[in-house]
Design a protein around this motif. Structure first.
Motif, PDB file in Angstrom:
ATOM      1  N   HIS A 114       0.817  -1.211   0.000  1.00  0.00           N
ATOM      2  CA  HIS A 114       0.000   0.000   0.000  1.00  0.00           C
ATOM      3  C   HIS A 114       0.857   1.269   0.000  1.00  0.00           C
ATOM      4  N   THR A 115       1.915   1.261   0.825  1.00  0.00           N
ATOM      5  CA  THR A 115       2.789   2.436   0.861  1.00  0.00           C
ATOM      6  C   THR A 115       3.560   2.540  -0.454  1.00  0.00           C
ATOM      7  N   VAL A 222       9.288  -0.263   3.072  1.00  0.00           N
ATOM      8  CA  VAL A 222       8.596  -0.799   1.878  1.00  0.00           C
ATOM      9  C   VAL A 222       9.477  -1.838   1.181  1.00  0.00           C
ATOM     10  N   GLY A 223      10.817  -1.639   1.271  1.00  0.00           N
ATOM     11  CA  GLY A 223      11.729  -2.541   0.567  1.00  0.00           C
ATOM     12  C   GLY A 223      11.671  -2.273  -0.937  1.00  0.00           C
ATOM     13  N   LEU A 224      12.205  -3.207  -1.685  1.00  0.00           N
ATOM     14  CA  LEU A 224      12.258  -3.043  -3.146  1.00  0.00           C
ATOM     15  C   LEU A 224      10.865  -2.833  -3.750  1.00  0.00           C
ATOM     16  N   ILE A 225      10.761  -1.860  -4.674  1.00  0.00           N
ATOM     17  CA  ILE A 225       9.509  -1.673  -5.429  1.00  0.00           C
ATOM     18  C   ILE A 225       9.782  -2.131  -6.868  1.00  0.00           C
ATOM     19  N   TYR A 240       1.084  -3.279 -12.484  1.00  0.00           N
ATOM     20  CA  TYR A 240       1.124  -4.344 -11.481  1.00  0.00           C
ATOM     21  C   TYR A 240       2.441  -4.167 -10.735  1.00  0.00           C
ATOM     22  N   ILE A 241       2.383  -4.115  -9.405  1.00  0.00           N
ATOM     23  CA  ILE A 241       3.633  -3.957  -8.655  1.00  0.00           C
ATOM     24  C   ILE A 241       3.782  -5.036  -7.582  1.00  0.00           C
ATOM     25  N   ALA A 242       5.025  -5.230  -7.146  1.00  0.00           N
ATOM     26  CA  ALA A 242       5.313  -6.085  -5.983  1.00  0.00           C
ATOM     27  C   ALA A 242       6.336  -5.342  -5.143  1.00  0.00           C
ATOM     28  N   CYS A 243       6.077  -5.264  -3.831  1.00  0.00           N
ATOM     29  CA  CYS A 243       6.992  -4.541  -2.947  1.00  0.00           C
ATOM     30  C   CYS A 243       7.478  -5.454  -1.821  1.00  0.00           C
TER      31      CYS A 243
END
Ligand SMILES: [Zn+2]
Length: 321
Positions: A114-115, A222-225, A240-243
């Motif tokens: 979300h962040t 958040v780590g890697l975006i 589409y994202i993965a964090c």
């Protein structure tokens, strides 16, 4: 009801996962509490999961799994799983004392995605002026829709910039501005919100947005975006994202797959595309040759018929002096 609306503990502390509450009502597998740390499904984000514990007369705690959380008119309903212990359900009377435990690993995963969405959407808004017109966050997918076009290079730039915001470890500030302060604020919002409910989430230099969900405290969490996919969507685009942990899980799976491919091909990673291209070319040539052979075999002087008779192939014959 003990009060008109459920007190939202997640608004006061997004990291709170264990809390105590009183039962206001229990009806049709839904428990209503006076306060809760469970975030309900809202704004495209799935509701929290976890457990509500109730204690019997002997002092034994009975665990009741919460499989979904919904909100309506400020009342939060904790939906209990079908397999919930009937003895525990019978103890959910008005005024009963319970303990709640949010699945904090899942909650943290959601806060990371979300962040990350705020960071990407804030950057897209600043750079292109596009609005985020849709957001969906579930256990496996996180997507955002924008009302304008972007190309692959634009997305690569945004991804790089988003990760710089992560490296900067900027504070994620939650505030409830007064009406006077609201008049001076320039914030993103997906809908009209009553001034007394306005909750603003600010990442200095990146984003300022009205939002009710829990977020991490600093962008570093958040780590890697990773932006996984760009798709045309209703005149604009969908990303589409993965964090964080999701991005790591994906990287691990892809890393394992590439390592296995390299092993199977007896080559190094960087040679895989070249080796694969050659394999495709070889396969194409073999298919072509097979097709020719089949066509020849179907003719009147079929070598296959001769093979049947003589036990030798056409090639065998040609090789003979
Ligand atoms: Zn948010």
């Amino acid at each position: 009801m003990l009060q008109d609306v459920t007190r939202k503990l997640y608004n006061e502390n997004a990291e709170l996962s264990v809390f105590e509450a009183e039962v206001c009502a229990y009806e049709e597998r839904a428990v209503l509490l006076d306060c809760t740390a469970f975030f309900p499904e809202a704004g495209g984000q799935s509701g929290d999961r976890g457990t509500i514990f109730v204690t019997d007369r002997e002092g034994t705690e009975i665990a009741l799994p919460v499989c979904d959380v919904q909100i309506e008119d400020g009342i939060i309903r904790h939906i209990l799983a079908d397999e919930a212990d009937e003895r525990g359900l019978a103890l959910l009377t008005k005024g009963a004392h319970v303990r709640g435990e949010v699945d904090d690993a899942r909650r943290f995963d959601f806060m990371q995605q979300h962040t990350g969405e705020h960071i990407v959407s804030g950057l897209v808004h600043r750079r292109f002026g596009y609005d985020n017109t849709g957001f969906r966050l579930s256990d496996h997918t996180c997507t955002m829709d924008y009302n304008g076009m972007m190309c692959a290079e634009d997305v690569a730039d945004i991804e790089l910039e988003a990760n710089r915001v992560v490296f900067d470890n900027t504070e994620v500030v939650v505030s409830f501005p007064t009406e006077e302060e609201q008049a001076r604020l320039n914030y993103r919002s997906k809908k009209e919100i009553a001034s007394d409910e306005l909750r603003i989430v600010t990442i200095e230099g990146t984003d300022c947005c009205a939002c009710c969900a829990p977020h991490v405290k600093r962008t570093g969490e958040v780590g890697l975006i990773k932006i996984l996919r760009l798709q045309n969507w209703k005149g604009g685009v969908r990303l589409y994202i993965a964090c964080g942990q999701r991005a790591l899980s994906l990287f691990r799976a892809e890393h394992d797959m590439i390592t296995e491919l390299a092993k199977q091909m007896s080559t190094s990673w960087d040679n895989i595309p070249d080796r694969f291209r050659k394999m495709c070319e070889e396969t194409g040539a073999l298919k072509k040759e097979l097709k020719t052979l089949k066509r020849t075999a179907g003719g009147s002087n079929s070598p296959v018929r001769e093979v049947k008779k003589t036990g030798r192939s056409t090639c065998d014959r040609r090789e003979q002096p």
